[in-house]
Design a protein around this motif. Structure first.
Motif, mmCIF file in Angstrom:
data_model
loop_
_atom_site.group_PDB
_atom_site.id
_atom_site.type_symbol
_atom_site.label_atom_id
_atom_site.label_comp_id
_atom_site.label_asym_id
_atom_site.label_seq_id
_atom_site.Cartn_x
_atom_site.Cartn_y
_atom_site.Cartn_z
ATOM 1 N N GLU A 160 0.878 -1.147 -0.043
ATOM 2 C CA GLU A 160 -0.044 0.069 -0.144
ATOM 3 C C GLU A 160 0.870 1.291 -0.024
ATOM 4 O OE1 GLU A 160 -3.178 -2.393 -0.046
ATOM 5 O OE2 GLU A 160 -3.245 -0.249 0.368
ATOM 6 N N LYS A 161 0.373 2.281 -0.386
ATOM 7 C CA LYS A 161 1.087 3.593 -0.391
ATOM 8 C C LYS A 161 0.912 4.427 0.715
ATOM 9 C CE LYS A 161 3.032 3.775 -4.853
ATOM 10 N NZ LYS A 161 4.156 3.136 -4.500
ATOM 11 N N VAL A 162 1.749 4.885 1.463
ATOM 12 C CA VAL A 162 1.602 5.571 2.500
ATOM 13 C C VAL A 162 2.344 7.042 2.432
ATOM 14 C CG1 VAL A 162 2.824 5.636 5.111
ATOM 15 C CG2 VAL A 162 2.056 3.468 3.923
ATOM 16 N N GLU A 163 1.413 8.001 3.075
ATOM 17 C CA GLU A 163 1.849 9.433 3.002
ATOM 18 C C GLU A 163 2.401 9.753 4.350
ATOM 19 O OE1 GLU A 163 -0.886 12.142 1.003
ATOM 20 O OE2 GLU A 163 0.622 14.043 2.067
ATOM 21 N N HIS A 164 3.757 10.192 4.469
ATOM 22 C CA HIS A 164 4.387 10.479 5.674
ATOM 23 C C HIS A 164 3.835 11.693 6.410
ATOM 24 C CE1 HIS A 164 7.325 7.504 4.430
ATOM 25 N NE2 HIS A 164 7.570 8.302 3.649
ATOM 26 N N THR A 165 3.497 11.727 7.805
ATOM 27 C CA THR A 165 3.221 13.014 8.573
ATOM 28 C C THR A 165 3.936 14.142 8.001
ATOM 29 O OG1 THR A 165 4.329 12.197 10.130
ATOM 30 C CG2 THR A 165 2.052 11.490 10.232
ATOM 31 N N SER A 166 5.266 13.927 8.045
ATOM 32 C CA SER A 166 6.175 15.101 7.739
ATOM 33 C C SER A 166 7.175 14.559 6.770
ATOM 34 C CB SER A 166 6.955 15.744 9.117
ATOM 35 O OG SER A 166 7.708 14.505 9.544
ATOM 36 N N PRO A 167 7.686 15.437 5.777
ATOM 37 C CA PRO A 167 8.256 14.802 4.620
ATOM 38 C C PRO A 167 9.702 14.156 5.073
ATOM 39 C CG PRO A 167 8.497 17.341 4.646
ATOM 40 C CD PRO A 167 7.424 16.819 5.680
ATOM 41 N N MET A 168 10.281 13.205 4.519
ATOM 42 C CA MET A 168 11.451 12.568 4.880
ATOM 43 C C MET A 168 12.799 13.321 3.838
ATOM 44 S SD MET A 168 10.558 8.393 5.519
ATOM 45 C CE MET A 168 12.211 8.295 6.080
ATOM 46 N N LEU A 169 13.169 14.086 4.467
ATOM 47 C CA LEU A 169 14.183 15.094 3.434
ATOM 48 C C LEU A 169 15.422 14.102 2.934
ATOM 49 C CD1 LEU A 169 13.826 18.157 5.544
ATOM 50 C CD2 LEU A 169 12.665 17.667 3.547
ATOM 51 N N SER A 170 16.033 14.697 2.105
ATOM 52 C CA SER A 170 17.248 14.167 1.562
ATOM 53 C C SER A 170 18.414 15.070 2.089
ATOM 54 C CB SER A 170 17.371 13.985 0.029
ATOM 55 O OG SER A 170 17.231 14.966 -0.667
ATOM 56 N N LEU A 171 19.327 14.589 1.886
ATOM 57 C CA LEU A 171 20.675 15.464 2.316
ATOM 58 C C LEU A 171 21.345 16.094 1.164
ATOM 59 C CD1 LEU A 171 21.998 13.136 5.081
ATOM 60 C CD2 LEU A 171 21.303 15.490 5.249
ATOM 61 N N GLY A 172 22.079 17.434 1.425
ATOM 62 C CA GLY A 172 23.003 18.023 0.430
ATOM 63 C C GLY A 172 24.256 17.478 0.694
ATOM 64 N N ASN A 173 25.245 17.303 -0.439
ATOM 65 C CA ASN A 173 26.395 16.674 -0.115
ATOM 66 C C ASN A 173 27.616 17.578 -0.243
ATOM 67 O OD1 ASN A 173 25.237 14.044 -0.230
ATOM 68 N ND2 ASN A 173 25.351 14.131 -2.608
ATOM 69 N N ALA A 174 28.711 17.191 0.770
ATOM 70 C CA ALA A 174 29.911 17.759 0.646
ATOM 71 C C ALA A 174 30.836 16.793 0.250
ATOM 72 C CB ALA A 174 30.245 18.491 2.060
ATOM 73 N N PHE A 175 32.080 17.135 -0.630
ATOM 74 C CA PHE A 175 32.863 16.386 -0.925
ATOM 75 C C PHE A 175 34.175 16.574 -0.381
ATOM 76 C CE2 PHE A 175 30.034 13.924 -3.487
ATOM 77 C CZ PHE A 175 28.715 14.760 -4.059
ATOM 78 N N ASN A 176 34.462 17.656 0.179
ATOM 79 C CA ASN A 176 35.766 18.000 0.660
ATOM 80 C C ASN A 176 35.800 18.903 1.590
ATOM 81 O OD1 ASN A 176 35.449 20.616 -0.758
ATOM 82 N ND2 ASN A 176 35.751 19.584 -2.547
ATOM 83 N N GLU A 177 36.844 19.676 2.325
ATOM 84 C CA GLU A 177 36.978 20.460 3.451
ATOM 85 C C GLU A 177 36.304 21.702 3.045
ATOM 86 O OE1 GLU A 177 40.600 20.476 5.379
ATOM 87 O OE2 GLU A 177 40.244 22.555 6.025
ATOM 88 N N ALA A 178 36.587 22.294 1.756
ATOM 89 C CA ALA A 178 36.067 23.426 1.316
ATOM 90 C C ALA A 178 34.618 23.456 1.321
ATOM 91 C CB ALA A 178 36.599 23.754 0.010
ATOM 92 N N ASP A 179 33.971 22.313 1.147
ATOM 93 C CA ASP A 179 32.484 22.340 0.983
ATOM 94 C C ASP A 179 32.069 22.422 2.419
ATOM 95 O OD1 ASP A 179 32.449 21.912 -1.814
ATOM 96 O OD2 ASP A 179 32.276 19.768 -1.543
ATOM 97 N N LEU A 180 32.615 21.788 3.422
ATOM 98 C CA LEU A 180 32.260 21.498 4.720
ATOM 99 C C LEU A 180 32.420 22.979 5.365
ATOM 100 C CD1 LEU A 180 33.424 18.145 6.093
ATOM 101 C CD2 LEU A 180 31.092 18.644 5.505
ATOM 102 N N ARG A 181 33.554 23.855 5.120
ATOM 103 C CA ARG A 181 33.619 24.939 5.721
ATOM 104 C C ARG A 181 32.605 26.040 4.918
ATOM 105 N NH1 ARG A 181 38.012 25.617 8.794
ATOM 106 N NH2 ARG A 181 39.397 23.820 8.767
ATOM 107 N N ASP A 182 32.221 25.727 3.768
ATOM 108 C CA ASP A 182 31.144 26.595 3.081
ATOM 109 C C ASP A 182 29.933 26.420 3.770
ATOM 110 O OD1 ASP A 182 29.597 26.725 0.271
ATOM 111 O OD2 ASP A 182 30.508 28.295 1.023
ATOM 112 N N PHE A 183 29.607 25.025 4.105
ATOM 113 C CA PHE A 183 28.281 25.078 4.852
ATOM 114 C C PHE A 183 28.352 25.482 6.223
ATOM 115 C CE2 PHE A 183 24.977 22.589 6.702
ATOM 116 C CZ PHE A 183 25.382 21.984 7.820
ATOM 117 N N ASP A 184 29.468 25.418 7.052
ATOM 118 C CA ASP A 184 29.639 26.162 8.117
ATOM 119 C C ASP A 184 29.382 27.409 8.157
ATOM 120 O OD1 ASP A 184 32.161 26.818 10.321
ATOM 121 O OD2 ASP A 184 30.472 25.881 11.186
ATOM 122 N N ARG A 185 30.023 28.234 7.242
ATOM 123 C CA ARG A 185 29.960 29.679 7.116
ATOM 124 C C ARG A 185 28.460 30.018 6.808
ATOM 125 N NH1 ARG A 185 29.669 32.165 2.855
ATOM 126 N NH2 ARG A 185 30.005 30.776 1.460
#
Ligand SMILES: NC(=O)c1c(N)nc(OC2CCCC2)nc1O[C@@H]1CCC[C@@H]1O
Length: 326
Positions: free
Chosen positions: A73-98
Motif C-alpha cells: 500500500e502507499k503511505v503518506e508520511h506525516t512530515s516529509p522525509m528529507l534528503s541531504l545536500g552533499n559535501a565532498f571535501n573540506e572546502a564544501d564543509l567550511r562553506d556549509f559552516d559559514r
C-alpha cells in the motif's frame, strides 16, 4: 491451568521475551543463553495456540507473519522525509559552516553521525505499539512495508513508554549477512546483490515476509518525525529519548563544538570505515538545537541545517586497484 492464570502467564512471557530481545538486539548484552530464550518462546507459541484470543500484535511470536502480500500500500508520511545536500571535501564543509554561522551566529553545536548505507524507513508507534513502517519513497509518499520491518529483531514492537510518535532510521544488512547471502546465491547459481544497500532494499521489498525474516537485517534510528510532542530541545536529546524508548541508535555519534572538531571526526572515520560491521557512505553533520534548525529551515528537498560528507565509493577504489594491477 485455568484461563485467568494462563492469561497472566502469557502476558508475563510476552513481556519477558520482549525484554530479552531488547537486551540481545538493541543493547547487544543478552542476559540469558539463546537456548533459554528459545524454550520460553516455544512455551509462548504453544500457549497462544491453545488460547488464540491471547495473541496480541506486540507479542514476540507475531514478528514473522505467514502472509504473502499482494502488493505494498502507499503511505503518506506525516512530515516529509528529507534528503541531504552533499559535501565532498573540506572546502564544501567550511562553506556549509559559514552559511550556518551567517544564519544563527557562533553559539551552536553540531552532531556528527555515521551515514549508514541502507534504506531509509519511517516507523509509526501509537501508545507505544509499532503500527506501521514505510519506505522513504519520494520523501512524501512511501510503501507500507510494516510486515517486513516487524521481522527486524532490533525494531521494538512495543516501546518502553506508551508514546505516540514517528521515528526515522536506516535499515541495513550487516556486511557478514551480505557475504553469507551472496555465497548462498552463488551456490544456487543466482544473481548476487551488488552491495549491502541493494540487498537490504531488495529484502524489504519482498512480498513474502519469510524472505525478509531470513535476511538478518538491522536498523539504526536517527531522528524523530515530529519532535513536537516530545520535550526534546535538540537532536542529541531526541536521540537520547530514542535510546530510552528502546530503539537502536548508532553509538558512534559525537557532539562537535565547531567545524574543526567536525573535520577531525570525519578524518578519523575515513581510516576506521573498513573495520565497521556495516557499510557507511559518509558522515552526516547536523546543527544540534531544534530552534536553530527551525531558523535555518530547508529547501524543497533537504534541510539547511544538515549536510552529508560523502566518502569516495569503495567499489571505485577497488576497480582502480584492479586496473593498476592488470
Ligand atoms: N543514512 C543515515 O545514516 C542518515 C542519518 N544518520 N541522518 C539522516 O538525517 C536526515 C534528517 C533530515 C535529513 C536527513 N539521514 C540519513 O539518511 C538519509 C535518508 C534519506 C537521505 C539520507 O541518506
Amino acid at each position: 491451568m485455568d484461563l485467568k492464570t494462563a492469561e497472566a502467564h502469557v502476558r508475563d512471557l510476552q513481556n519477558l521475551l520482549n525484554q530479552y530481545s531488547y537486551e540481545y538486539h538493541v543493547l547487544d548484552k543478552p542476559s540469558i543463553p539463546d537456548a533459554e530464550y528459545d524454550t520460553l518462546l516455544r512455551e509462548l507459541i504453544e500457549l497462544e495456540e491453545k488460547f488464540p484470543e491471547m495473541v496480541t500484535p506486540d507479542s514476540p511470536t507475531q514478528r514473522v507473519g505467514g502472509t504473502i502480500l499482494e502488493m505494498f500500500e502507499k503511505v503518506e508520511h506525516t512530515s516529509p522525509m528529507l534528503s541531504l545536500g552533499n559535501a565532498f571535501n573540506e572546502a564544501d564543509l567550511r562553506d556549509f559552516d559559514r552559511k550556518v554561522r551567517q544564519a544563527v551566529g557562533d553559539n551552536f553545536s553540531y552532531v556528527c553521525e555515521l551515514k549508514i548505507d541502507g534504506l531509509a524507513v519511517s516507523l509509526r508507534y501509537e501508545d507505544g505499539i509499532f503500527v506501521r513502517g514505510a519506505t522513504r519513497g519520494d520523501g512524501t509518499v512511501g510503501e507500507d512495508i510494516t510486515a517486513n520491518l516487524r521481522t527486524i529483531k532490533s525494531i521494538p514492537i512495543r516501546l518502553r513508554e506508551p508514546m505516540t510518535l514517528e521515528v526515522r532510521g536506516e535499515a541495513f544488512m550487516p556486511k557478514k549477512s551480505f557475504e553469507a547471502l551472496n555465497n548462498a546465491k552463488l551456490e544456487r547459481d543466482e544473481e548476487p546483490f551488488a552491495n549491502p544497500r541493494n540487498a537490504a532494499a531488495g529484502s524489504l521489498r519482498q512480498l513474502d515476509t519469510r524472505i525478509a525474516a531470513s535476511r538478518n537485517l538491522d536498523i539504526f534510528l536517527y531522528g524523530i518525525g515530529d519532535a513536537g510532542n516530545t520535550n526534546a530541545a535538540s537532536h542529541s536529546e531526541g536521540l537520547d529519548l530514542l535510546d530510552r524508548l528502546g530503539f537502536k541508535t548508532n553509538k558512534e555519534r559525537k557532539k562537535c563544538a565547531n567545524i574543526e572538531e567536525v573535520l577531525e571526526y570525519v578524518e578519523g572515520w575515513v581510516e576506521k570505515r573498513p573495520n565497521l560491521p556495516y557499510d557507511i557512505d559518509g558522515i552526516v553533520i547536523k546543527v544540534d538545537s531544534y530552534e536553530q534548525q527551525e531558523q535555518l529551515g530547508r529547501t524543497a528537498k533537504s534541510p539547511r541545517w544538515a549536510i552529508a560528507f560523502k566518502f569516495p565509493a569503495e567499489e571505485v577504489v577497488t576497480k582502480l586497484k584492479n586496473i593498476e594491477l592488470s
